[in-house]
Design a protein around this motif. Sequence first.
Motif, PDB file in Angstrom:
ATOM      1  N   GLN A 199       0.833  -1.217   0.000  1.00 46.10           N
ATOM      2  CA  GLN A 199       0.000   0.000   0.000  1.00 46.10           C
ATOM      3  C   GLN A 199       0.855   1.250   0.000  1.00 46.10           C
ATOM      4  OE1 GLN A 199      -2.431  -0.979   3.416  1.00 46.10           O
ATOM      5  NE2 GLN A 199      -4.260  -1.096   2.128  1.00 46.10           N
ATOM      6  N   LYS A 247       0.166   3.739  -2.951  1.00 46.75           N
ATOM      7  CA  LYS A 247      -0.533   4.974  -2.618  1.00 46.75           C
ATOM      8  C   LYS A 247       0.390   6.146  -2.327  1.00 46.75           C
ATOM      9  CE  LYS A 247      -4.570   2.591  -0.857  1.00 46.75           C
ATOM     10  NZ  LYS A 247      -5.297   2.651  -2.138  1.00 46.75           N
ATOM     11  N   LEU A 248       1.670   5.846  -2.076  1.00 44.65           N
ATOM     12  CA  LEU A 248       2.580   6.939  -1.760  1.00 44.65           C
ATOM     13  C   LEU A 248       3.785   7.001  -2.706  1.00 44.65           C
ATOM     14  CD1 LEU A 248       3.722   9.211   0.003  1.00 44.65           C
ATOM     15  CD2 LEU A 248       4.596   7.483   1.561  1.00 44.65           C
ATOM     16  N   PRO A 302       2.782   7.374  -6.804  1.00 42.35           N
ATOM     17  CA  PRO A 302       2.260   8.689  -7.202  1.00 42.35           C
ATOM     18  C   PRO A 302       3.217   9.836  -6.880  1.00 42.35           C
ATOM     19  CG  PRO A 302       0.898   7.708  -5.468  1.00 42.35           C
ATOM     20  CD  PRO A 302       1.855   6.664  -5.900  1.00 42.35           C
ATOM     21  N   ASN A 303       3.972   9.668  -5.818  1.00 42.51           N
ATOM     22  CA  ASN A 303       4.926  10.699  -5.431  1.00 42.51           C
ATOM     23  C   ASN A 303       6.030  10.848  -6.475  1.00 42.51           C
ATOM     24  OD1 ASN A 303       5.853  12.582  -3.422  1.00 42.51           O
ATOM     25  ND2 ASN A 303       7.533  11.160  -3.056  1.00 42.51           N
TER      26      ASN A 303
END
Lengths: 281, 258
Positions: free
Chosen positions: A197, A201-202, A205-206
């Motif tokens: 995750q 989620k980090l 996209p970052n």
Amino acid sequence: MAGILKPFGEVLPMKTKKQVNFSQAHKKYIKRLKQEKILVVFLQIFILALLLGLWELLAHFEVIDPFFFSSPSRVIKCIASLIAGGEIWMHMGISLAETVIGFIVATLLGAIIAILLWWSERARKVSQPYLVILNSLPKIALGPMIIFWVGSGFSATVVMCVLICIVITIISLLNAFTSCDQDKILLMQSMHASKFQILRKLILPNAIPEFVSVLKINVGMSWVGTVMGEYISSSAGLGYLINYGKSMLNLDLVMASIILLSILAGGMYFLVNLFEKRKQQ
Amino acid sequence: MENFLQFNSVSYFYQTKDNEIQAVKDLTFSVNENQFASIVGPSGCGKTTILSLTAGLLTPSTGEILIGNEKVGKHDGKVGYMFQRDHLFEWRTIWQNITLGLEIQKKNKDPKKLARAEELLKKYDLYNFRNKKPRQLSGGMRQRVALIRTLMLEPQLLLLDEPFSALDFQTRLLVCDDVYDIIKREQKTALLVSHDISEALSMSDRIIVLSSRPACTKQVVDLSFEGKTPLLKREDKEFGRYFETIWRSLTNENQKTS
């Protein structure tokens, strides 16, 4: 709205309503911006026209030898005859296919490897010296080996393309993944996020801005790979045409191929740019 | 509940290549339920370590930490964390940011939770901004979003790691008031670390003064003010007296070490 502004006493950076009545000064400011933009475009076109005109004139009056330097009119004639001959589409198609395949394979494979290296710190440490050496090695040195391994022509060119792009892709993306703010990871952990995750989620996209800049670099690099691959061994493609033109002392053909090459490369860069703008919205 | 959070002679050692550093030594203190407690101490005394221990991200070398009489283990969802910066994800809208925790815990289809998210946004004047990106919000609003994101997982205990230090002074005072208000209204127990004494004073019911590293409890001060909000407390006549007590307690130490 007023209730939101009140507790902070600071101006919000956005306006919900578009301003309608502009002051004289604002109109002037906008006008100046527009003028500046027009001037820049004009200068860009002017420089191109100037260079082409100068080149044509110098060649026409034989200040420079048109045999070696070619001239715009000769290049245009050459391109026209190439188009009339019809074969040019095949050459352009092959170069484009090699580049696009190499570009996509290198980007995807590089991203996957970068993710795996992010996942395992040990793998990252172990692979580091290899990455450093592969990065500094001029990949063209591997050219002869590639021909023996995968055969000459299309596949050798694609492999060359991939080799040139992949190392820098891995290094840049891995760097983007590992430089993610530790507190953000801590935040995810405090919400009990799994490693997968955190990645999805980090970390990913970052890293999108970095990914886009890798794409831009890879557009240039993959064309380098294609032309180099075709120089080494090929029987078709724009790199082949350049090489062929050189050996036939047909420098018009060389120039024409270079022009077509830059149109294709420019087009690809334009598409990546379009993708970036999409992403930003 | 009395002694909702308890540190019972907790020690923690950091391992580095050259030596073992004791960050926390025999630390004992407690915080009651719905109390706002602050930890103040000289910089580098291990305040952030204490928060990480409380969050279960680090395990004490010796001693134990209890939240509601249960020992803090790894990953048991009792605490919410607020950082120095808001750490909103720029690629997500405000709504997506505050439902991040729900998404991670696969509760983002739960209508009750979603209704709660909407309620919190409306209550704290952010509903109109739910589809905006964080960069379109002011610093104070962003910090509020970060707080709501933390509240969404219904933590029993809120940990605040100098959550206002990235804001300019004026915003800081106002956001301080704001966050305090939200925490009190949602009836949360909170533990703040700060090296700003007046900030700690203005927000807390209890202040725990730490020694320099290895951190142990030097003094626990229970505060009572007539003023109700952090801003009003700053004007309270007791404020200066408390400030001096805590300042003394802190500087004694500094003189000893220097």
